[in-house]
Write an enzyme that holds these catalytic residues in place. Structure first.
Site, PDB file in Angstrom:
ATOM      1  CG  HIS A 104      -2.610   0.617   1.395  1.00 57.60           C
ATOM      2  ND1 HIS A 104      -2.870   0.785   1.945  1.00 57.60           N
ATOM      3  CD2 HIS A 104      -2.358   2.215   0.417  1.00 57.60           C
ATOM      4  CE1 HIS A 104      -3.344   2.551   1.582  1.00 57.60           C
ATOM      5  NE2 HIS A 104      -2.957   2.198   0.920  1.00 57.60           N
ATOM      6  NE  ARG A 131      -4.303  -1.141  -5.114  1.00 60.73           N
ATOM      7  CZ  ARG A 131      -4.235  -0.659  -6.514  1.00 60.73           C
ATOM      8  NH1 ARG A 131      -3.539   0.065  -7.179  1.00 60.73           N
ATOM      9  NH2 ARG A 131      -2.592  -2.301  -7.025  1.00 60.73           N
ATOM     10  NE  ARG A 151      -9.538  -3.911  -5.423  1.00 63.56           N
ATOM     11  CZ  ARG A 151      -8.627  -4.291  -4.991  1.00 63.56           C
ATOM     12  NH1 ARG A 151      -7.632  -4.364  -6.576  1.00 63.56           N
ATOM     13  NH2 ARG A 151      -7.714  -3.094  -4.570  1.00 63.56           N
ATOM     14  CD  GLU A 171      -7.250 -10.010  -6.800  1.00 66.71           C
ATOM     15  OE1 GLU A 171      -5.981  -8.853  -6.764  1.00 66.71           O
ATOM     16  OE2 GLU A 171      -8.515  -8.663  -6.104  1.00 66.71           O
ATOM     17  N   GLY A 219      -5.204  -8.971 -11.139  1.00 61.88           N
ATOM     18  CA  GLY A 219      -4.112  -8.409 -10.528  1.00 61.88           C
ATOM     19  C   GLY A 219      -2.982  -9.055 -10.223  1.00 61.88           C
ATOM     20  CB  THR A 220       0.043  -9.514 -11.953  1.00 55.91           C
ATOM     21  OG1 THR A 220       0.101  -7.932 -11.819  1.00 55.91           O
ATOM     22  CG2 THR A 220      -0.247 -10.236 -13.229  1.00 55.91           C
ATOM     23  CG  ASN A 221       0.372  -5.467  -7.221  1.00 56.57           C
ATOM     24  OD1 ASN A 221       0.818  -5.630  -8.177  1.00 56.57           O
ATOM     25  ND2 ASN A 221      -0.458  -4.812  -7.268  1.00 56.57           N
ATOM     26  CG  ASP A 222      -3.434  -9.863  -3.565  1.00 56.19           C
ATOM     27  OD1 ASP A 222      -3.020 -10.010  -3.168  1.00 56.19           O
ATOM     28  OD2 ASP A 222      -4.322  -8.632  -4.469  1.00 56.19           O
ATOM     29  CB  CYS A 261      -5.417  -3.043 -12.357  1.00 57.52           C
ATOM     30  SG  CYS A 261      -6.228  -4.253 -11.482  1.00 57.52           S
TER      31      CYS A 261
HETATM   32  C1  PEP Z   1      -3.495  -6.849  -7.543  1.00 57.38           C
HETATM   33  O1  PEP Z   1      -3.336  -7.874  -6.693  1.00 57.38           O
HETATM   34  O2  PEP Z   1      -2.737  -7.040  -8.679  1.00 57.38           O
HETATM   35  C2  PEP Z   1      -3.888  -5.232  -7.143  1.00 57.38           C
HETATM   36  C3  PEP Z   1      -4.271  -4.520  -8.883  1.00 57.38           C
HETATM   37  O3  PEP Z   1      -4.513  -5.518  -6.599  1.00 57.38           O
HETATM   38  P1  PEP Z   1      -4.493  -4.585  -5.022  1.00 57.38           P
HETATM   39  O4  PEP Z   1      -2.838  -4.067  -5.005  1.00 57.38           O
HETATM   40  O5  PEP Z   1      -5.291  -3.926  -5.099  1.00 57.38           O
HETATM   41  O6  PEP Z   1      -4.268  -6.064  -4.140  1.00 57.38           O
HETATM   42 MG    MG Z   2      -4.918  -7.278  -5.266  1.00 57.30          MG
END
Ligand code: PEP
Ligand code: MG
Length: 782
Positions: A421, A519, A566, A662, A684-687, A734
């Protein structure tokens, strides 16, 4: 004396008229064109407390709280404000104030002779003291008339007990009973044009005046809602040396019916017209010289023009001029320059520290360099101690940190990675950041002068190495505007991610094809309460309206470009410090826990409110808003969410809605999910990376294992795009990886419909997409 006219109140009267009243009084005395007005003195506030007989109740009962009990403090602050607002103002005080208001009306009567509109501004006597700066928390009301005047003044008095101010005084052992507040009541200038004037170059201190101007009321410029015209002026000849004329789409003005100020569209023919004439520039130069020589130091002046008359609304010393300032740089250096490929270097891998002044290392989370005094922030209320140009050093970013982040020159955290974050928000705000240092809060000392290199992921001892490094941040909107006037036309849409509605104008200026991820977590967290607590205290409607406001700001800035908002996805640890956070479950790994759609389905009340906010926006015509569900695993999650949508009146056949992919499960089960009727998926490639590789994205110990380009992740992306293409479902990305050229290449080749990147990366992504698309075309005909 209940009131003092501005001409009678001087800077020495700060105890009677507060900081703002004293400064306006001094300018009036000096013969400068300040709109007329009067100050309801701090004594009047005292008289009110005494005559109404509420001092004992206020100071000895309500505010006598335990400094360690945050909830009790919040409750005390709320009760104090309510007591003040609900206690009638003594008749004699009321008469004096209304009498002065009518006299002001007689002085300023226009041809139509209507009631005057006034601005009512708190002017706290402690406001300008460095250690007790709550300026932003005190109330200001615009376009007030007689009917509401007394209530508005009461509200200004009540704002002396804003929660954070009460928190601060209680913790510092300051006596609430010794703090006063005055209120300035001043004629509103229905500005046709307005802006700011720096009597010297604000970073170099060079003899150049800088003016920024836009149409309508100044609030639009000061709040950043409008990107103003920019003029560099030679004060000796009062001539413009350099000017940038912007496209001013909006202006702030007063609704003649309701008296409320609102943003409205600038008439087409005025949008790209230069706001100031040469004569008006000359007038500004003259005023600038008078005010600078009056104060004996460079000033930052807010001004307005109405019917050819120039008014000064405020003047403050420029604090950004560095001591060793020499000549101004020919071009302001862009703080937050764009790294080609954002690196996720591990904490230990750097070896360029021969000069030995590197204090800590971490992940380069947001580019740019910032120098200043380190402020070690351990608790929420310590954020008040972060002053303009400081470096925030904290374990992790905290809720409600954004106001402090706006003041900060850079951010350093112990924990976190590129996709935390902290990193997301700092990139969006254009503030340099280094995260995941493990030990910055221990190694750095409070007040120590440091330089944060967001590009290299380093914090060095001392100030900037370049002696003439500018001390100001560049205009955040201009820094992202494409240098080439023509935006690369791409078949794959390039969108932008957003978390803070205030950054909407900046995001829109990138020329992105829409918002690929809005977000809402930040909107919720900045309410200072968990959703459940907020609803319990203020009701569902208030929560819905907060969300409507935030989403609408973005939908408005982008209209008719699509904005994909979202529903809530905040892990429980992000709620912990908020009011109501103690009710959050304690989880071993919040990333694997109670968040996203699983929390929404489990606790439908806040979720239904979020959906109701979408419904309201659809109903008032924001047909560019799209709805996205986070962290779904399977068709059952999506169908259950769809039932809630229908229950609040959203027609899933008409609205555009979709899901984040994700988790590996959602990628593997995409065909069943698509059958629930979605229009799009977004990766959501972060997750997706953390769940595919079992690498906690917030854990700095495994940051070098966080690889969105891992073949395992790519295989899931590839198969999902292929299925979606067959099913006619749009695909997008994203996550943070959308800003990496290798990922862009991979996805465009696979046939993704759109790519949504961070604000600072949009320009590069547009070019990269175009390059890959052209190569694909060429390859097909070769
Ligand atoms: C992700 O998970 O890639 C994503 C865009 O969502 P967040 O970063 O808010 O979990
Ligand atoms: Mg995510």
């Amino acid at each position: 004396m209940t009131i003092l006219w501005l001409g009678e109140a001087q800077s020495t009267d700060i105890d009677a008229v507060g900081g703002k009243g004293a400064s306006l009084g001094e300018l009036t005395e000096a013969g400068l064109p300040v709109p007329p007005g009067f100050v309801v003195t701090a004594d009047t506030y005292r008289t009110f407390l005494q005559t109404a007989g509420i001092e004992t109740e206020l100071f000895e009962e309500i505010l006598a709280t335990d400094a360690a009990d945050d909830e009790a403090i919040a409750e005390a602050a709320r009760a104090a404000r309510e007591l003040i607002r609900e206690t009638p103002v003594p008749e004699s005080v009321r008469e004096d104030i209304i009498g002065a208001y009518r006299e002001l009306g007689a002085q300023t009567a226009d041809d139509e002779g209507g009631e005057p509109f006034v601005a009512v501004r708190s002017s706290a006597t402690a406001e300008d003291l460095p250690d007790a700066s709550f300026a932003g928390q005190h109330e200001t009301f615009l376009n007030v008339t007689e009917a509401d005047l007394i209530d508005r003044i009461s509200e200004c008095w009540a704002s002396l007990f804003a929660e954070r101010a009460v928190h601060y005084r209680t913790n510092q052992g300051f006596d609430h009973a010794t703090v006063d507040i005055a209120v300035v009541v001043q004629q509103m200038v229905e500005a046709e044009k307005s802006g700011v004037l720096f009597t010297r170059h604000p970073s170099s201190g060079d003899r150049q005046m800088i003016v920024e101007s836009a149409w309508g009321l100044g609030e639009a410029v000061v709040s950043g809602a409008v990107s103003p015209d920019h003029y560099v002026i030679n004060p000796d000849t009062a001539t413009v040396v350099e000017s940038t004329i912007t496209d001013k789409k909006q202006q702030m003005s007063k609704d003649p019916e309701t008296g409320e100020t609102a943003l409205e569209a600038v008439p087409e023919e005025q949008r790209t017209a230069r706001v100031l004439s040469d004569e008006e520039i000359e007038l500004l130069v003259e005023i600038g010289q008078t005010v600078e020589s009056h104060y004996g130091e460079p000033q930052d002046v807010e001004w307005a023009i109405l019917d050819g008359e120039l008014y000064m609304l405020q003047s403050r010393p420029i604090t950004t001029i560095s001591d060793n300032a020499t000549e101004p740089p020919s071009q302001p250096a862009i703080n937050g320059g764009h790294s080609k490929e954002e690196s996720t270097q591990a904490v230990e891998t750097e070896s360029d520290d021969e000069d030995g002044d590197v204090l800590v290392r971490g992940v380069s989370a947001s580019p740019g360099t910032g120098s200043g005094a380190a402020r070690i922030v351990r608790k929420l209320d310590h954020l008040d101690q972060v002053t303009e140009g400081d470096i925030i050093v904290s374990k992790m970013t905290m809720p409600d940190m954004v106001p402090a982040m706006k003041r900060a020159a850079a951010i350093v955290t112990d924990e976190g990675g590129m996709t935390s974050h902290a990193s997301i928000v700092s990139r969006e705000m254009g503030v340099p950041a280094v995260v995941g240092t493990r030990n910055a809060t221990k190694v750095l000392e409070d007040g120590q002068l440091v330089t944060v290199d967001g590009e290299m992921g380093l914090v060095r001892a001392g100030g900037p190495t370049e002696p003439d490094e500018p001390a100001i941040q560049p205009d955040p909107v201009e820094s992202v505007r494409p240098q080439t006037p023509v935006k690369p036309m791409t078949a794959t849409e390039v969108k932008v991610n957003l978390s803070i509605p205030e950054a909407a104008e900046r995001a829109a200026a990138t020329g992105a094809d829409g918002v690929g991820l809005l977000r809402i977590e930040h909107m919720v967290i900045s309410l200072g309460k968990t959703p459940e607590q907020y609803i319990a205290d203020h009701g569902k409607n208030a929560y819905i309206e907060e969300l409507v406001d935030g989403i609408r700001t973005v939908a408005e800035a982008f209209y008719p470009r699509p904005v994909r908002a979202r529903t809530l996805d905040a892990p429980t640890d992000e709620f912990r410090d908020l009011e109501g956070g103690s009710n959050e479950p304690h989880e071993h790994n919040p990333m694997l826990g109670y968040r996203g759609v699983r929390r929404s389905l489990d606790k439908p009340e806040p979720f239904r409110c979020e959906l109701a906010a979408f419904k309201r926006l659809f109903d008032v015509g924001y047909d560019n808003v799209e709805l996205m569900l986070p962290l779904v695993n399977d068709a059952e999650d999506v169908e259950r969410a769809r039932e809630h949508m229908e229950a609040v009146g959203i027609d899933p056949e008409k609205a555009r809605w979709g899901v984040m992919v994700e988790t590996p499960a959602s990628a593997l089960l995409i065909e069943e999910i698509a059958a629930a009727g979605i229009d799009f998926v977004s990766f959501g490639t972060n997750d997706l990376t953390q769940y595919t590789l079992a690498v906690d994205r917030n854990n700095e110990f495994v940051v070098d294992r966080f690889d969105e380009l891992h073949p395992g992740v790519l295989a899931l992306l590839e198969s999902t795009i292929e299925s979606c293409r067959e099913l006619g479902v749009d695909t997008s990305i994203c996550g943070q990886a959308a800003s990496k050229s290798a990922m862009v290449k991979f996805l465009v080749e696979e046939g993704v419909s759109s790519i949504s990147a961070n604000i600072d990366a949009v320009r590069d992504v547009q070019h990269e997409v175009k390059r890959v698309e052209q190569k694909l075309l060429l390859d097909s005909i070769r």
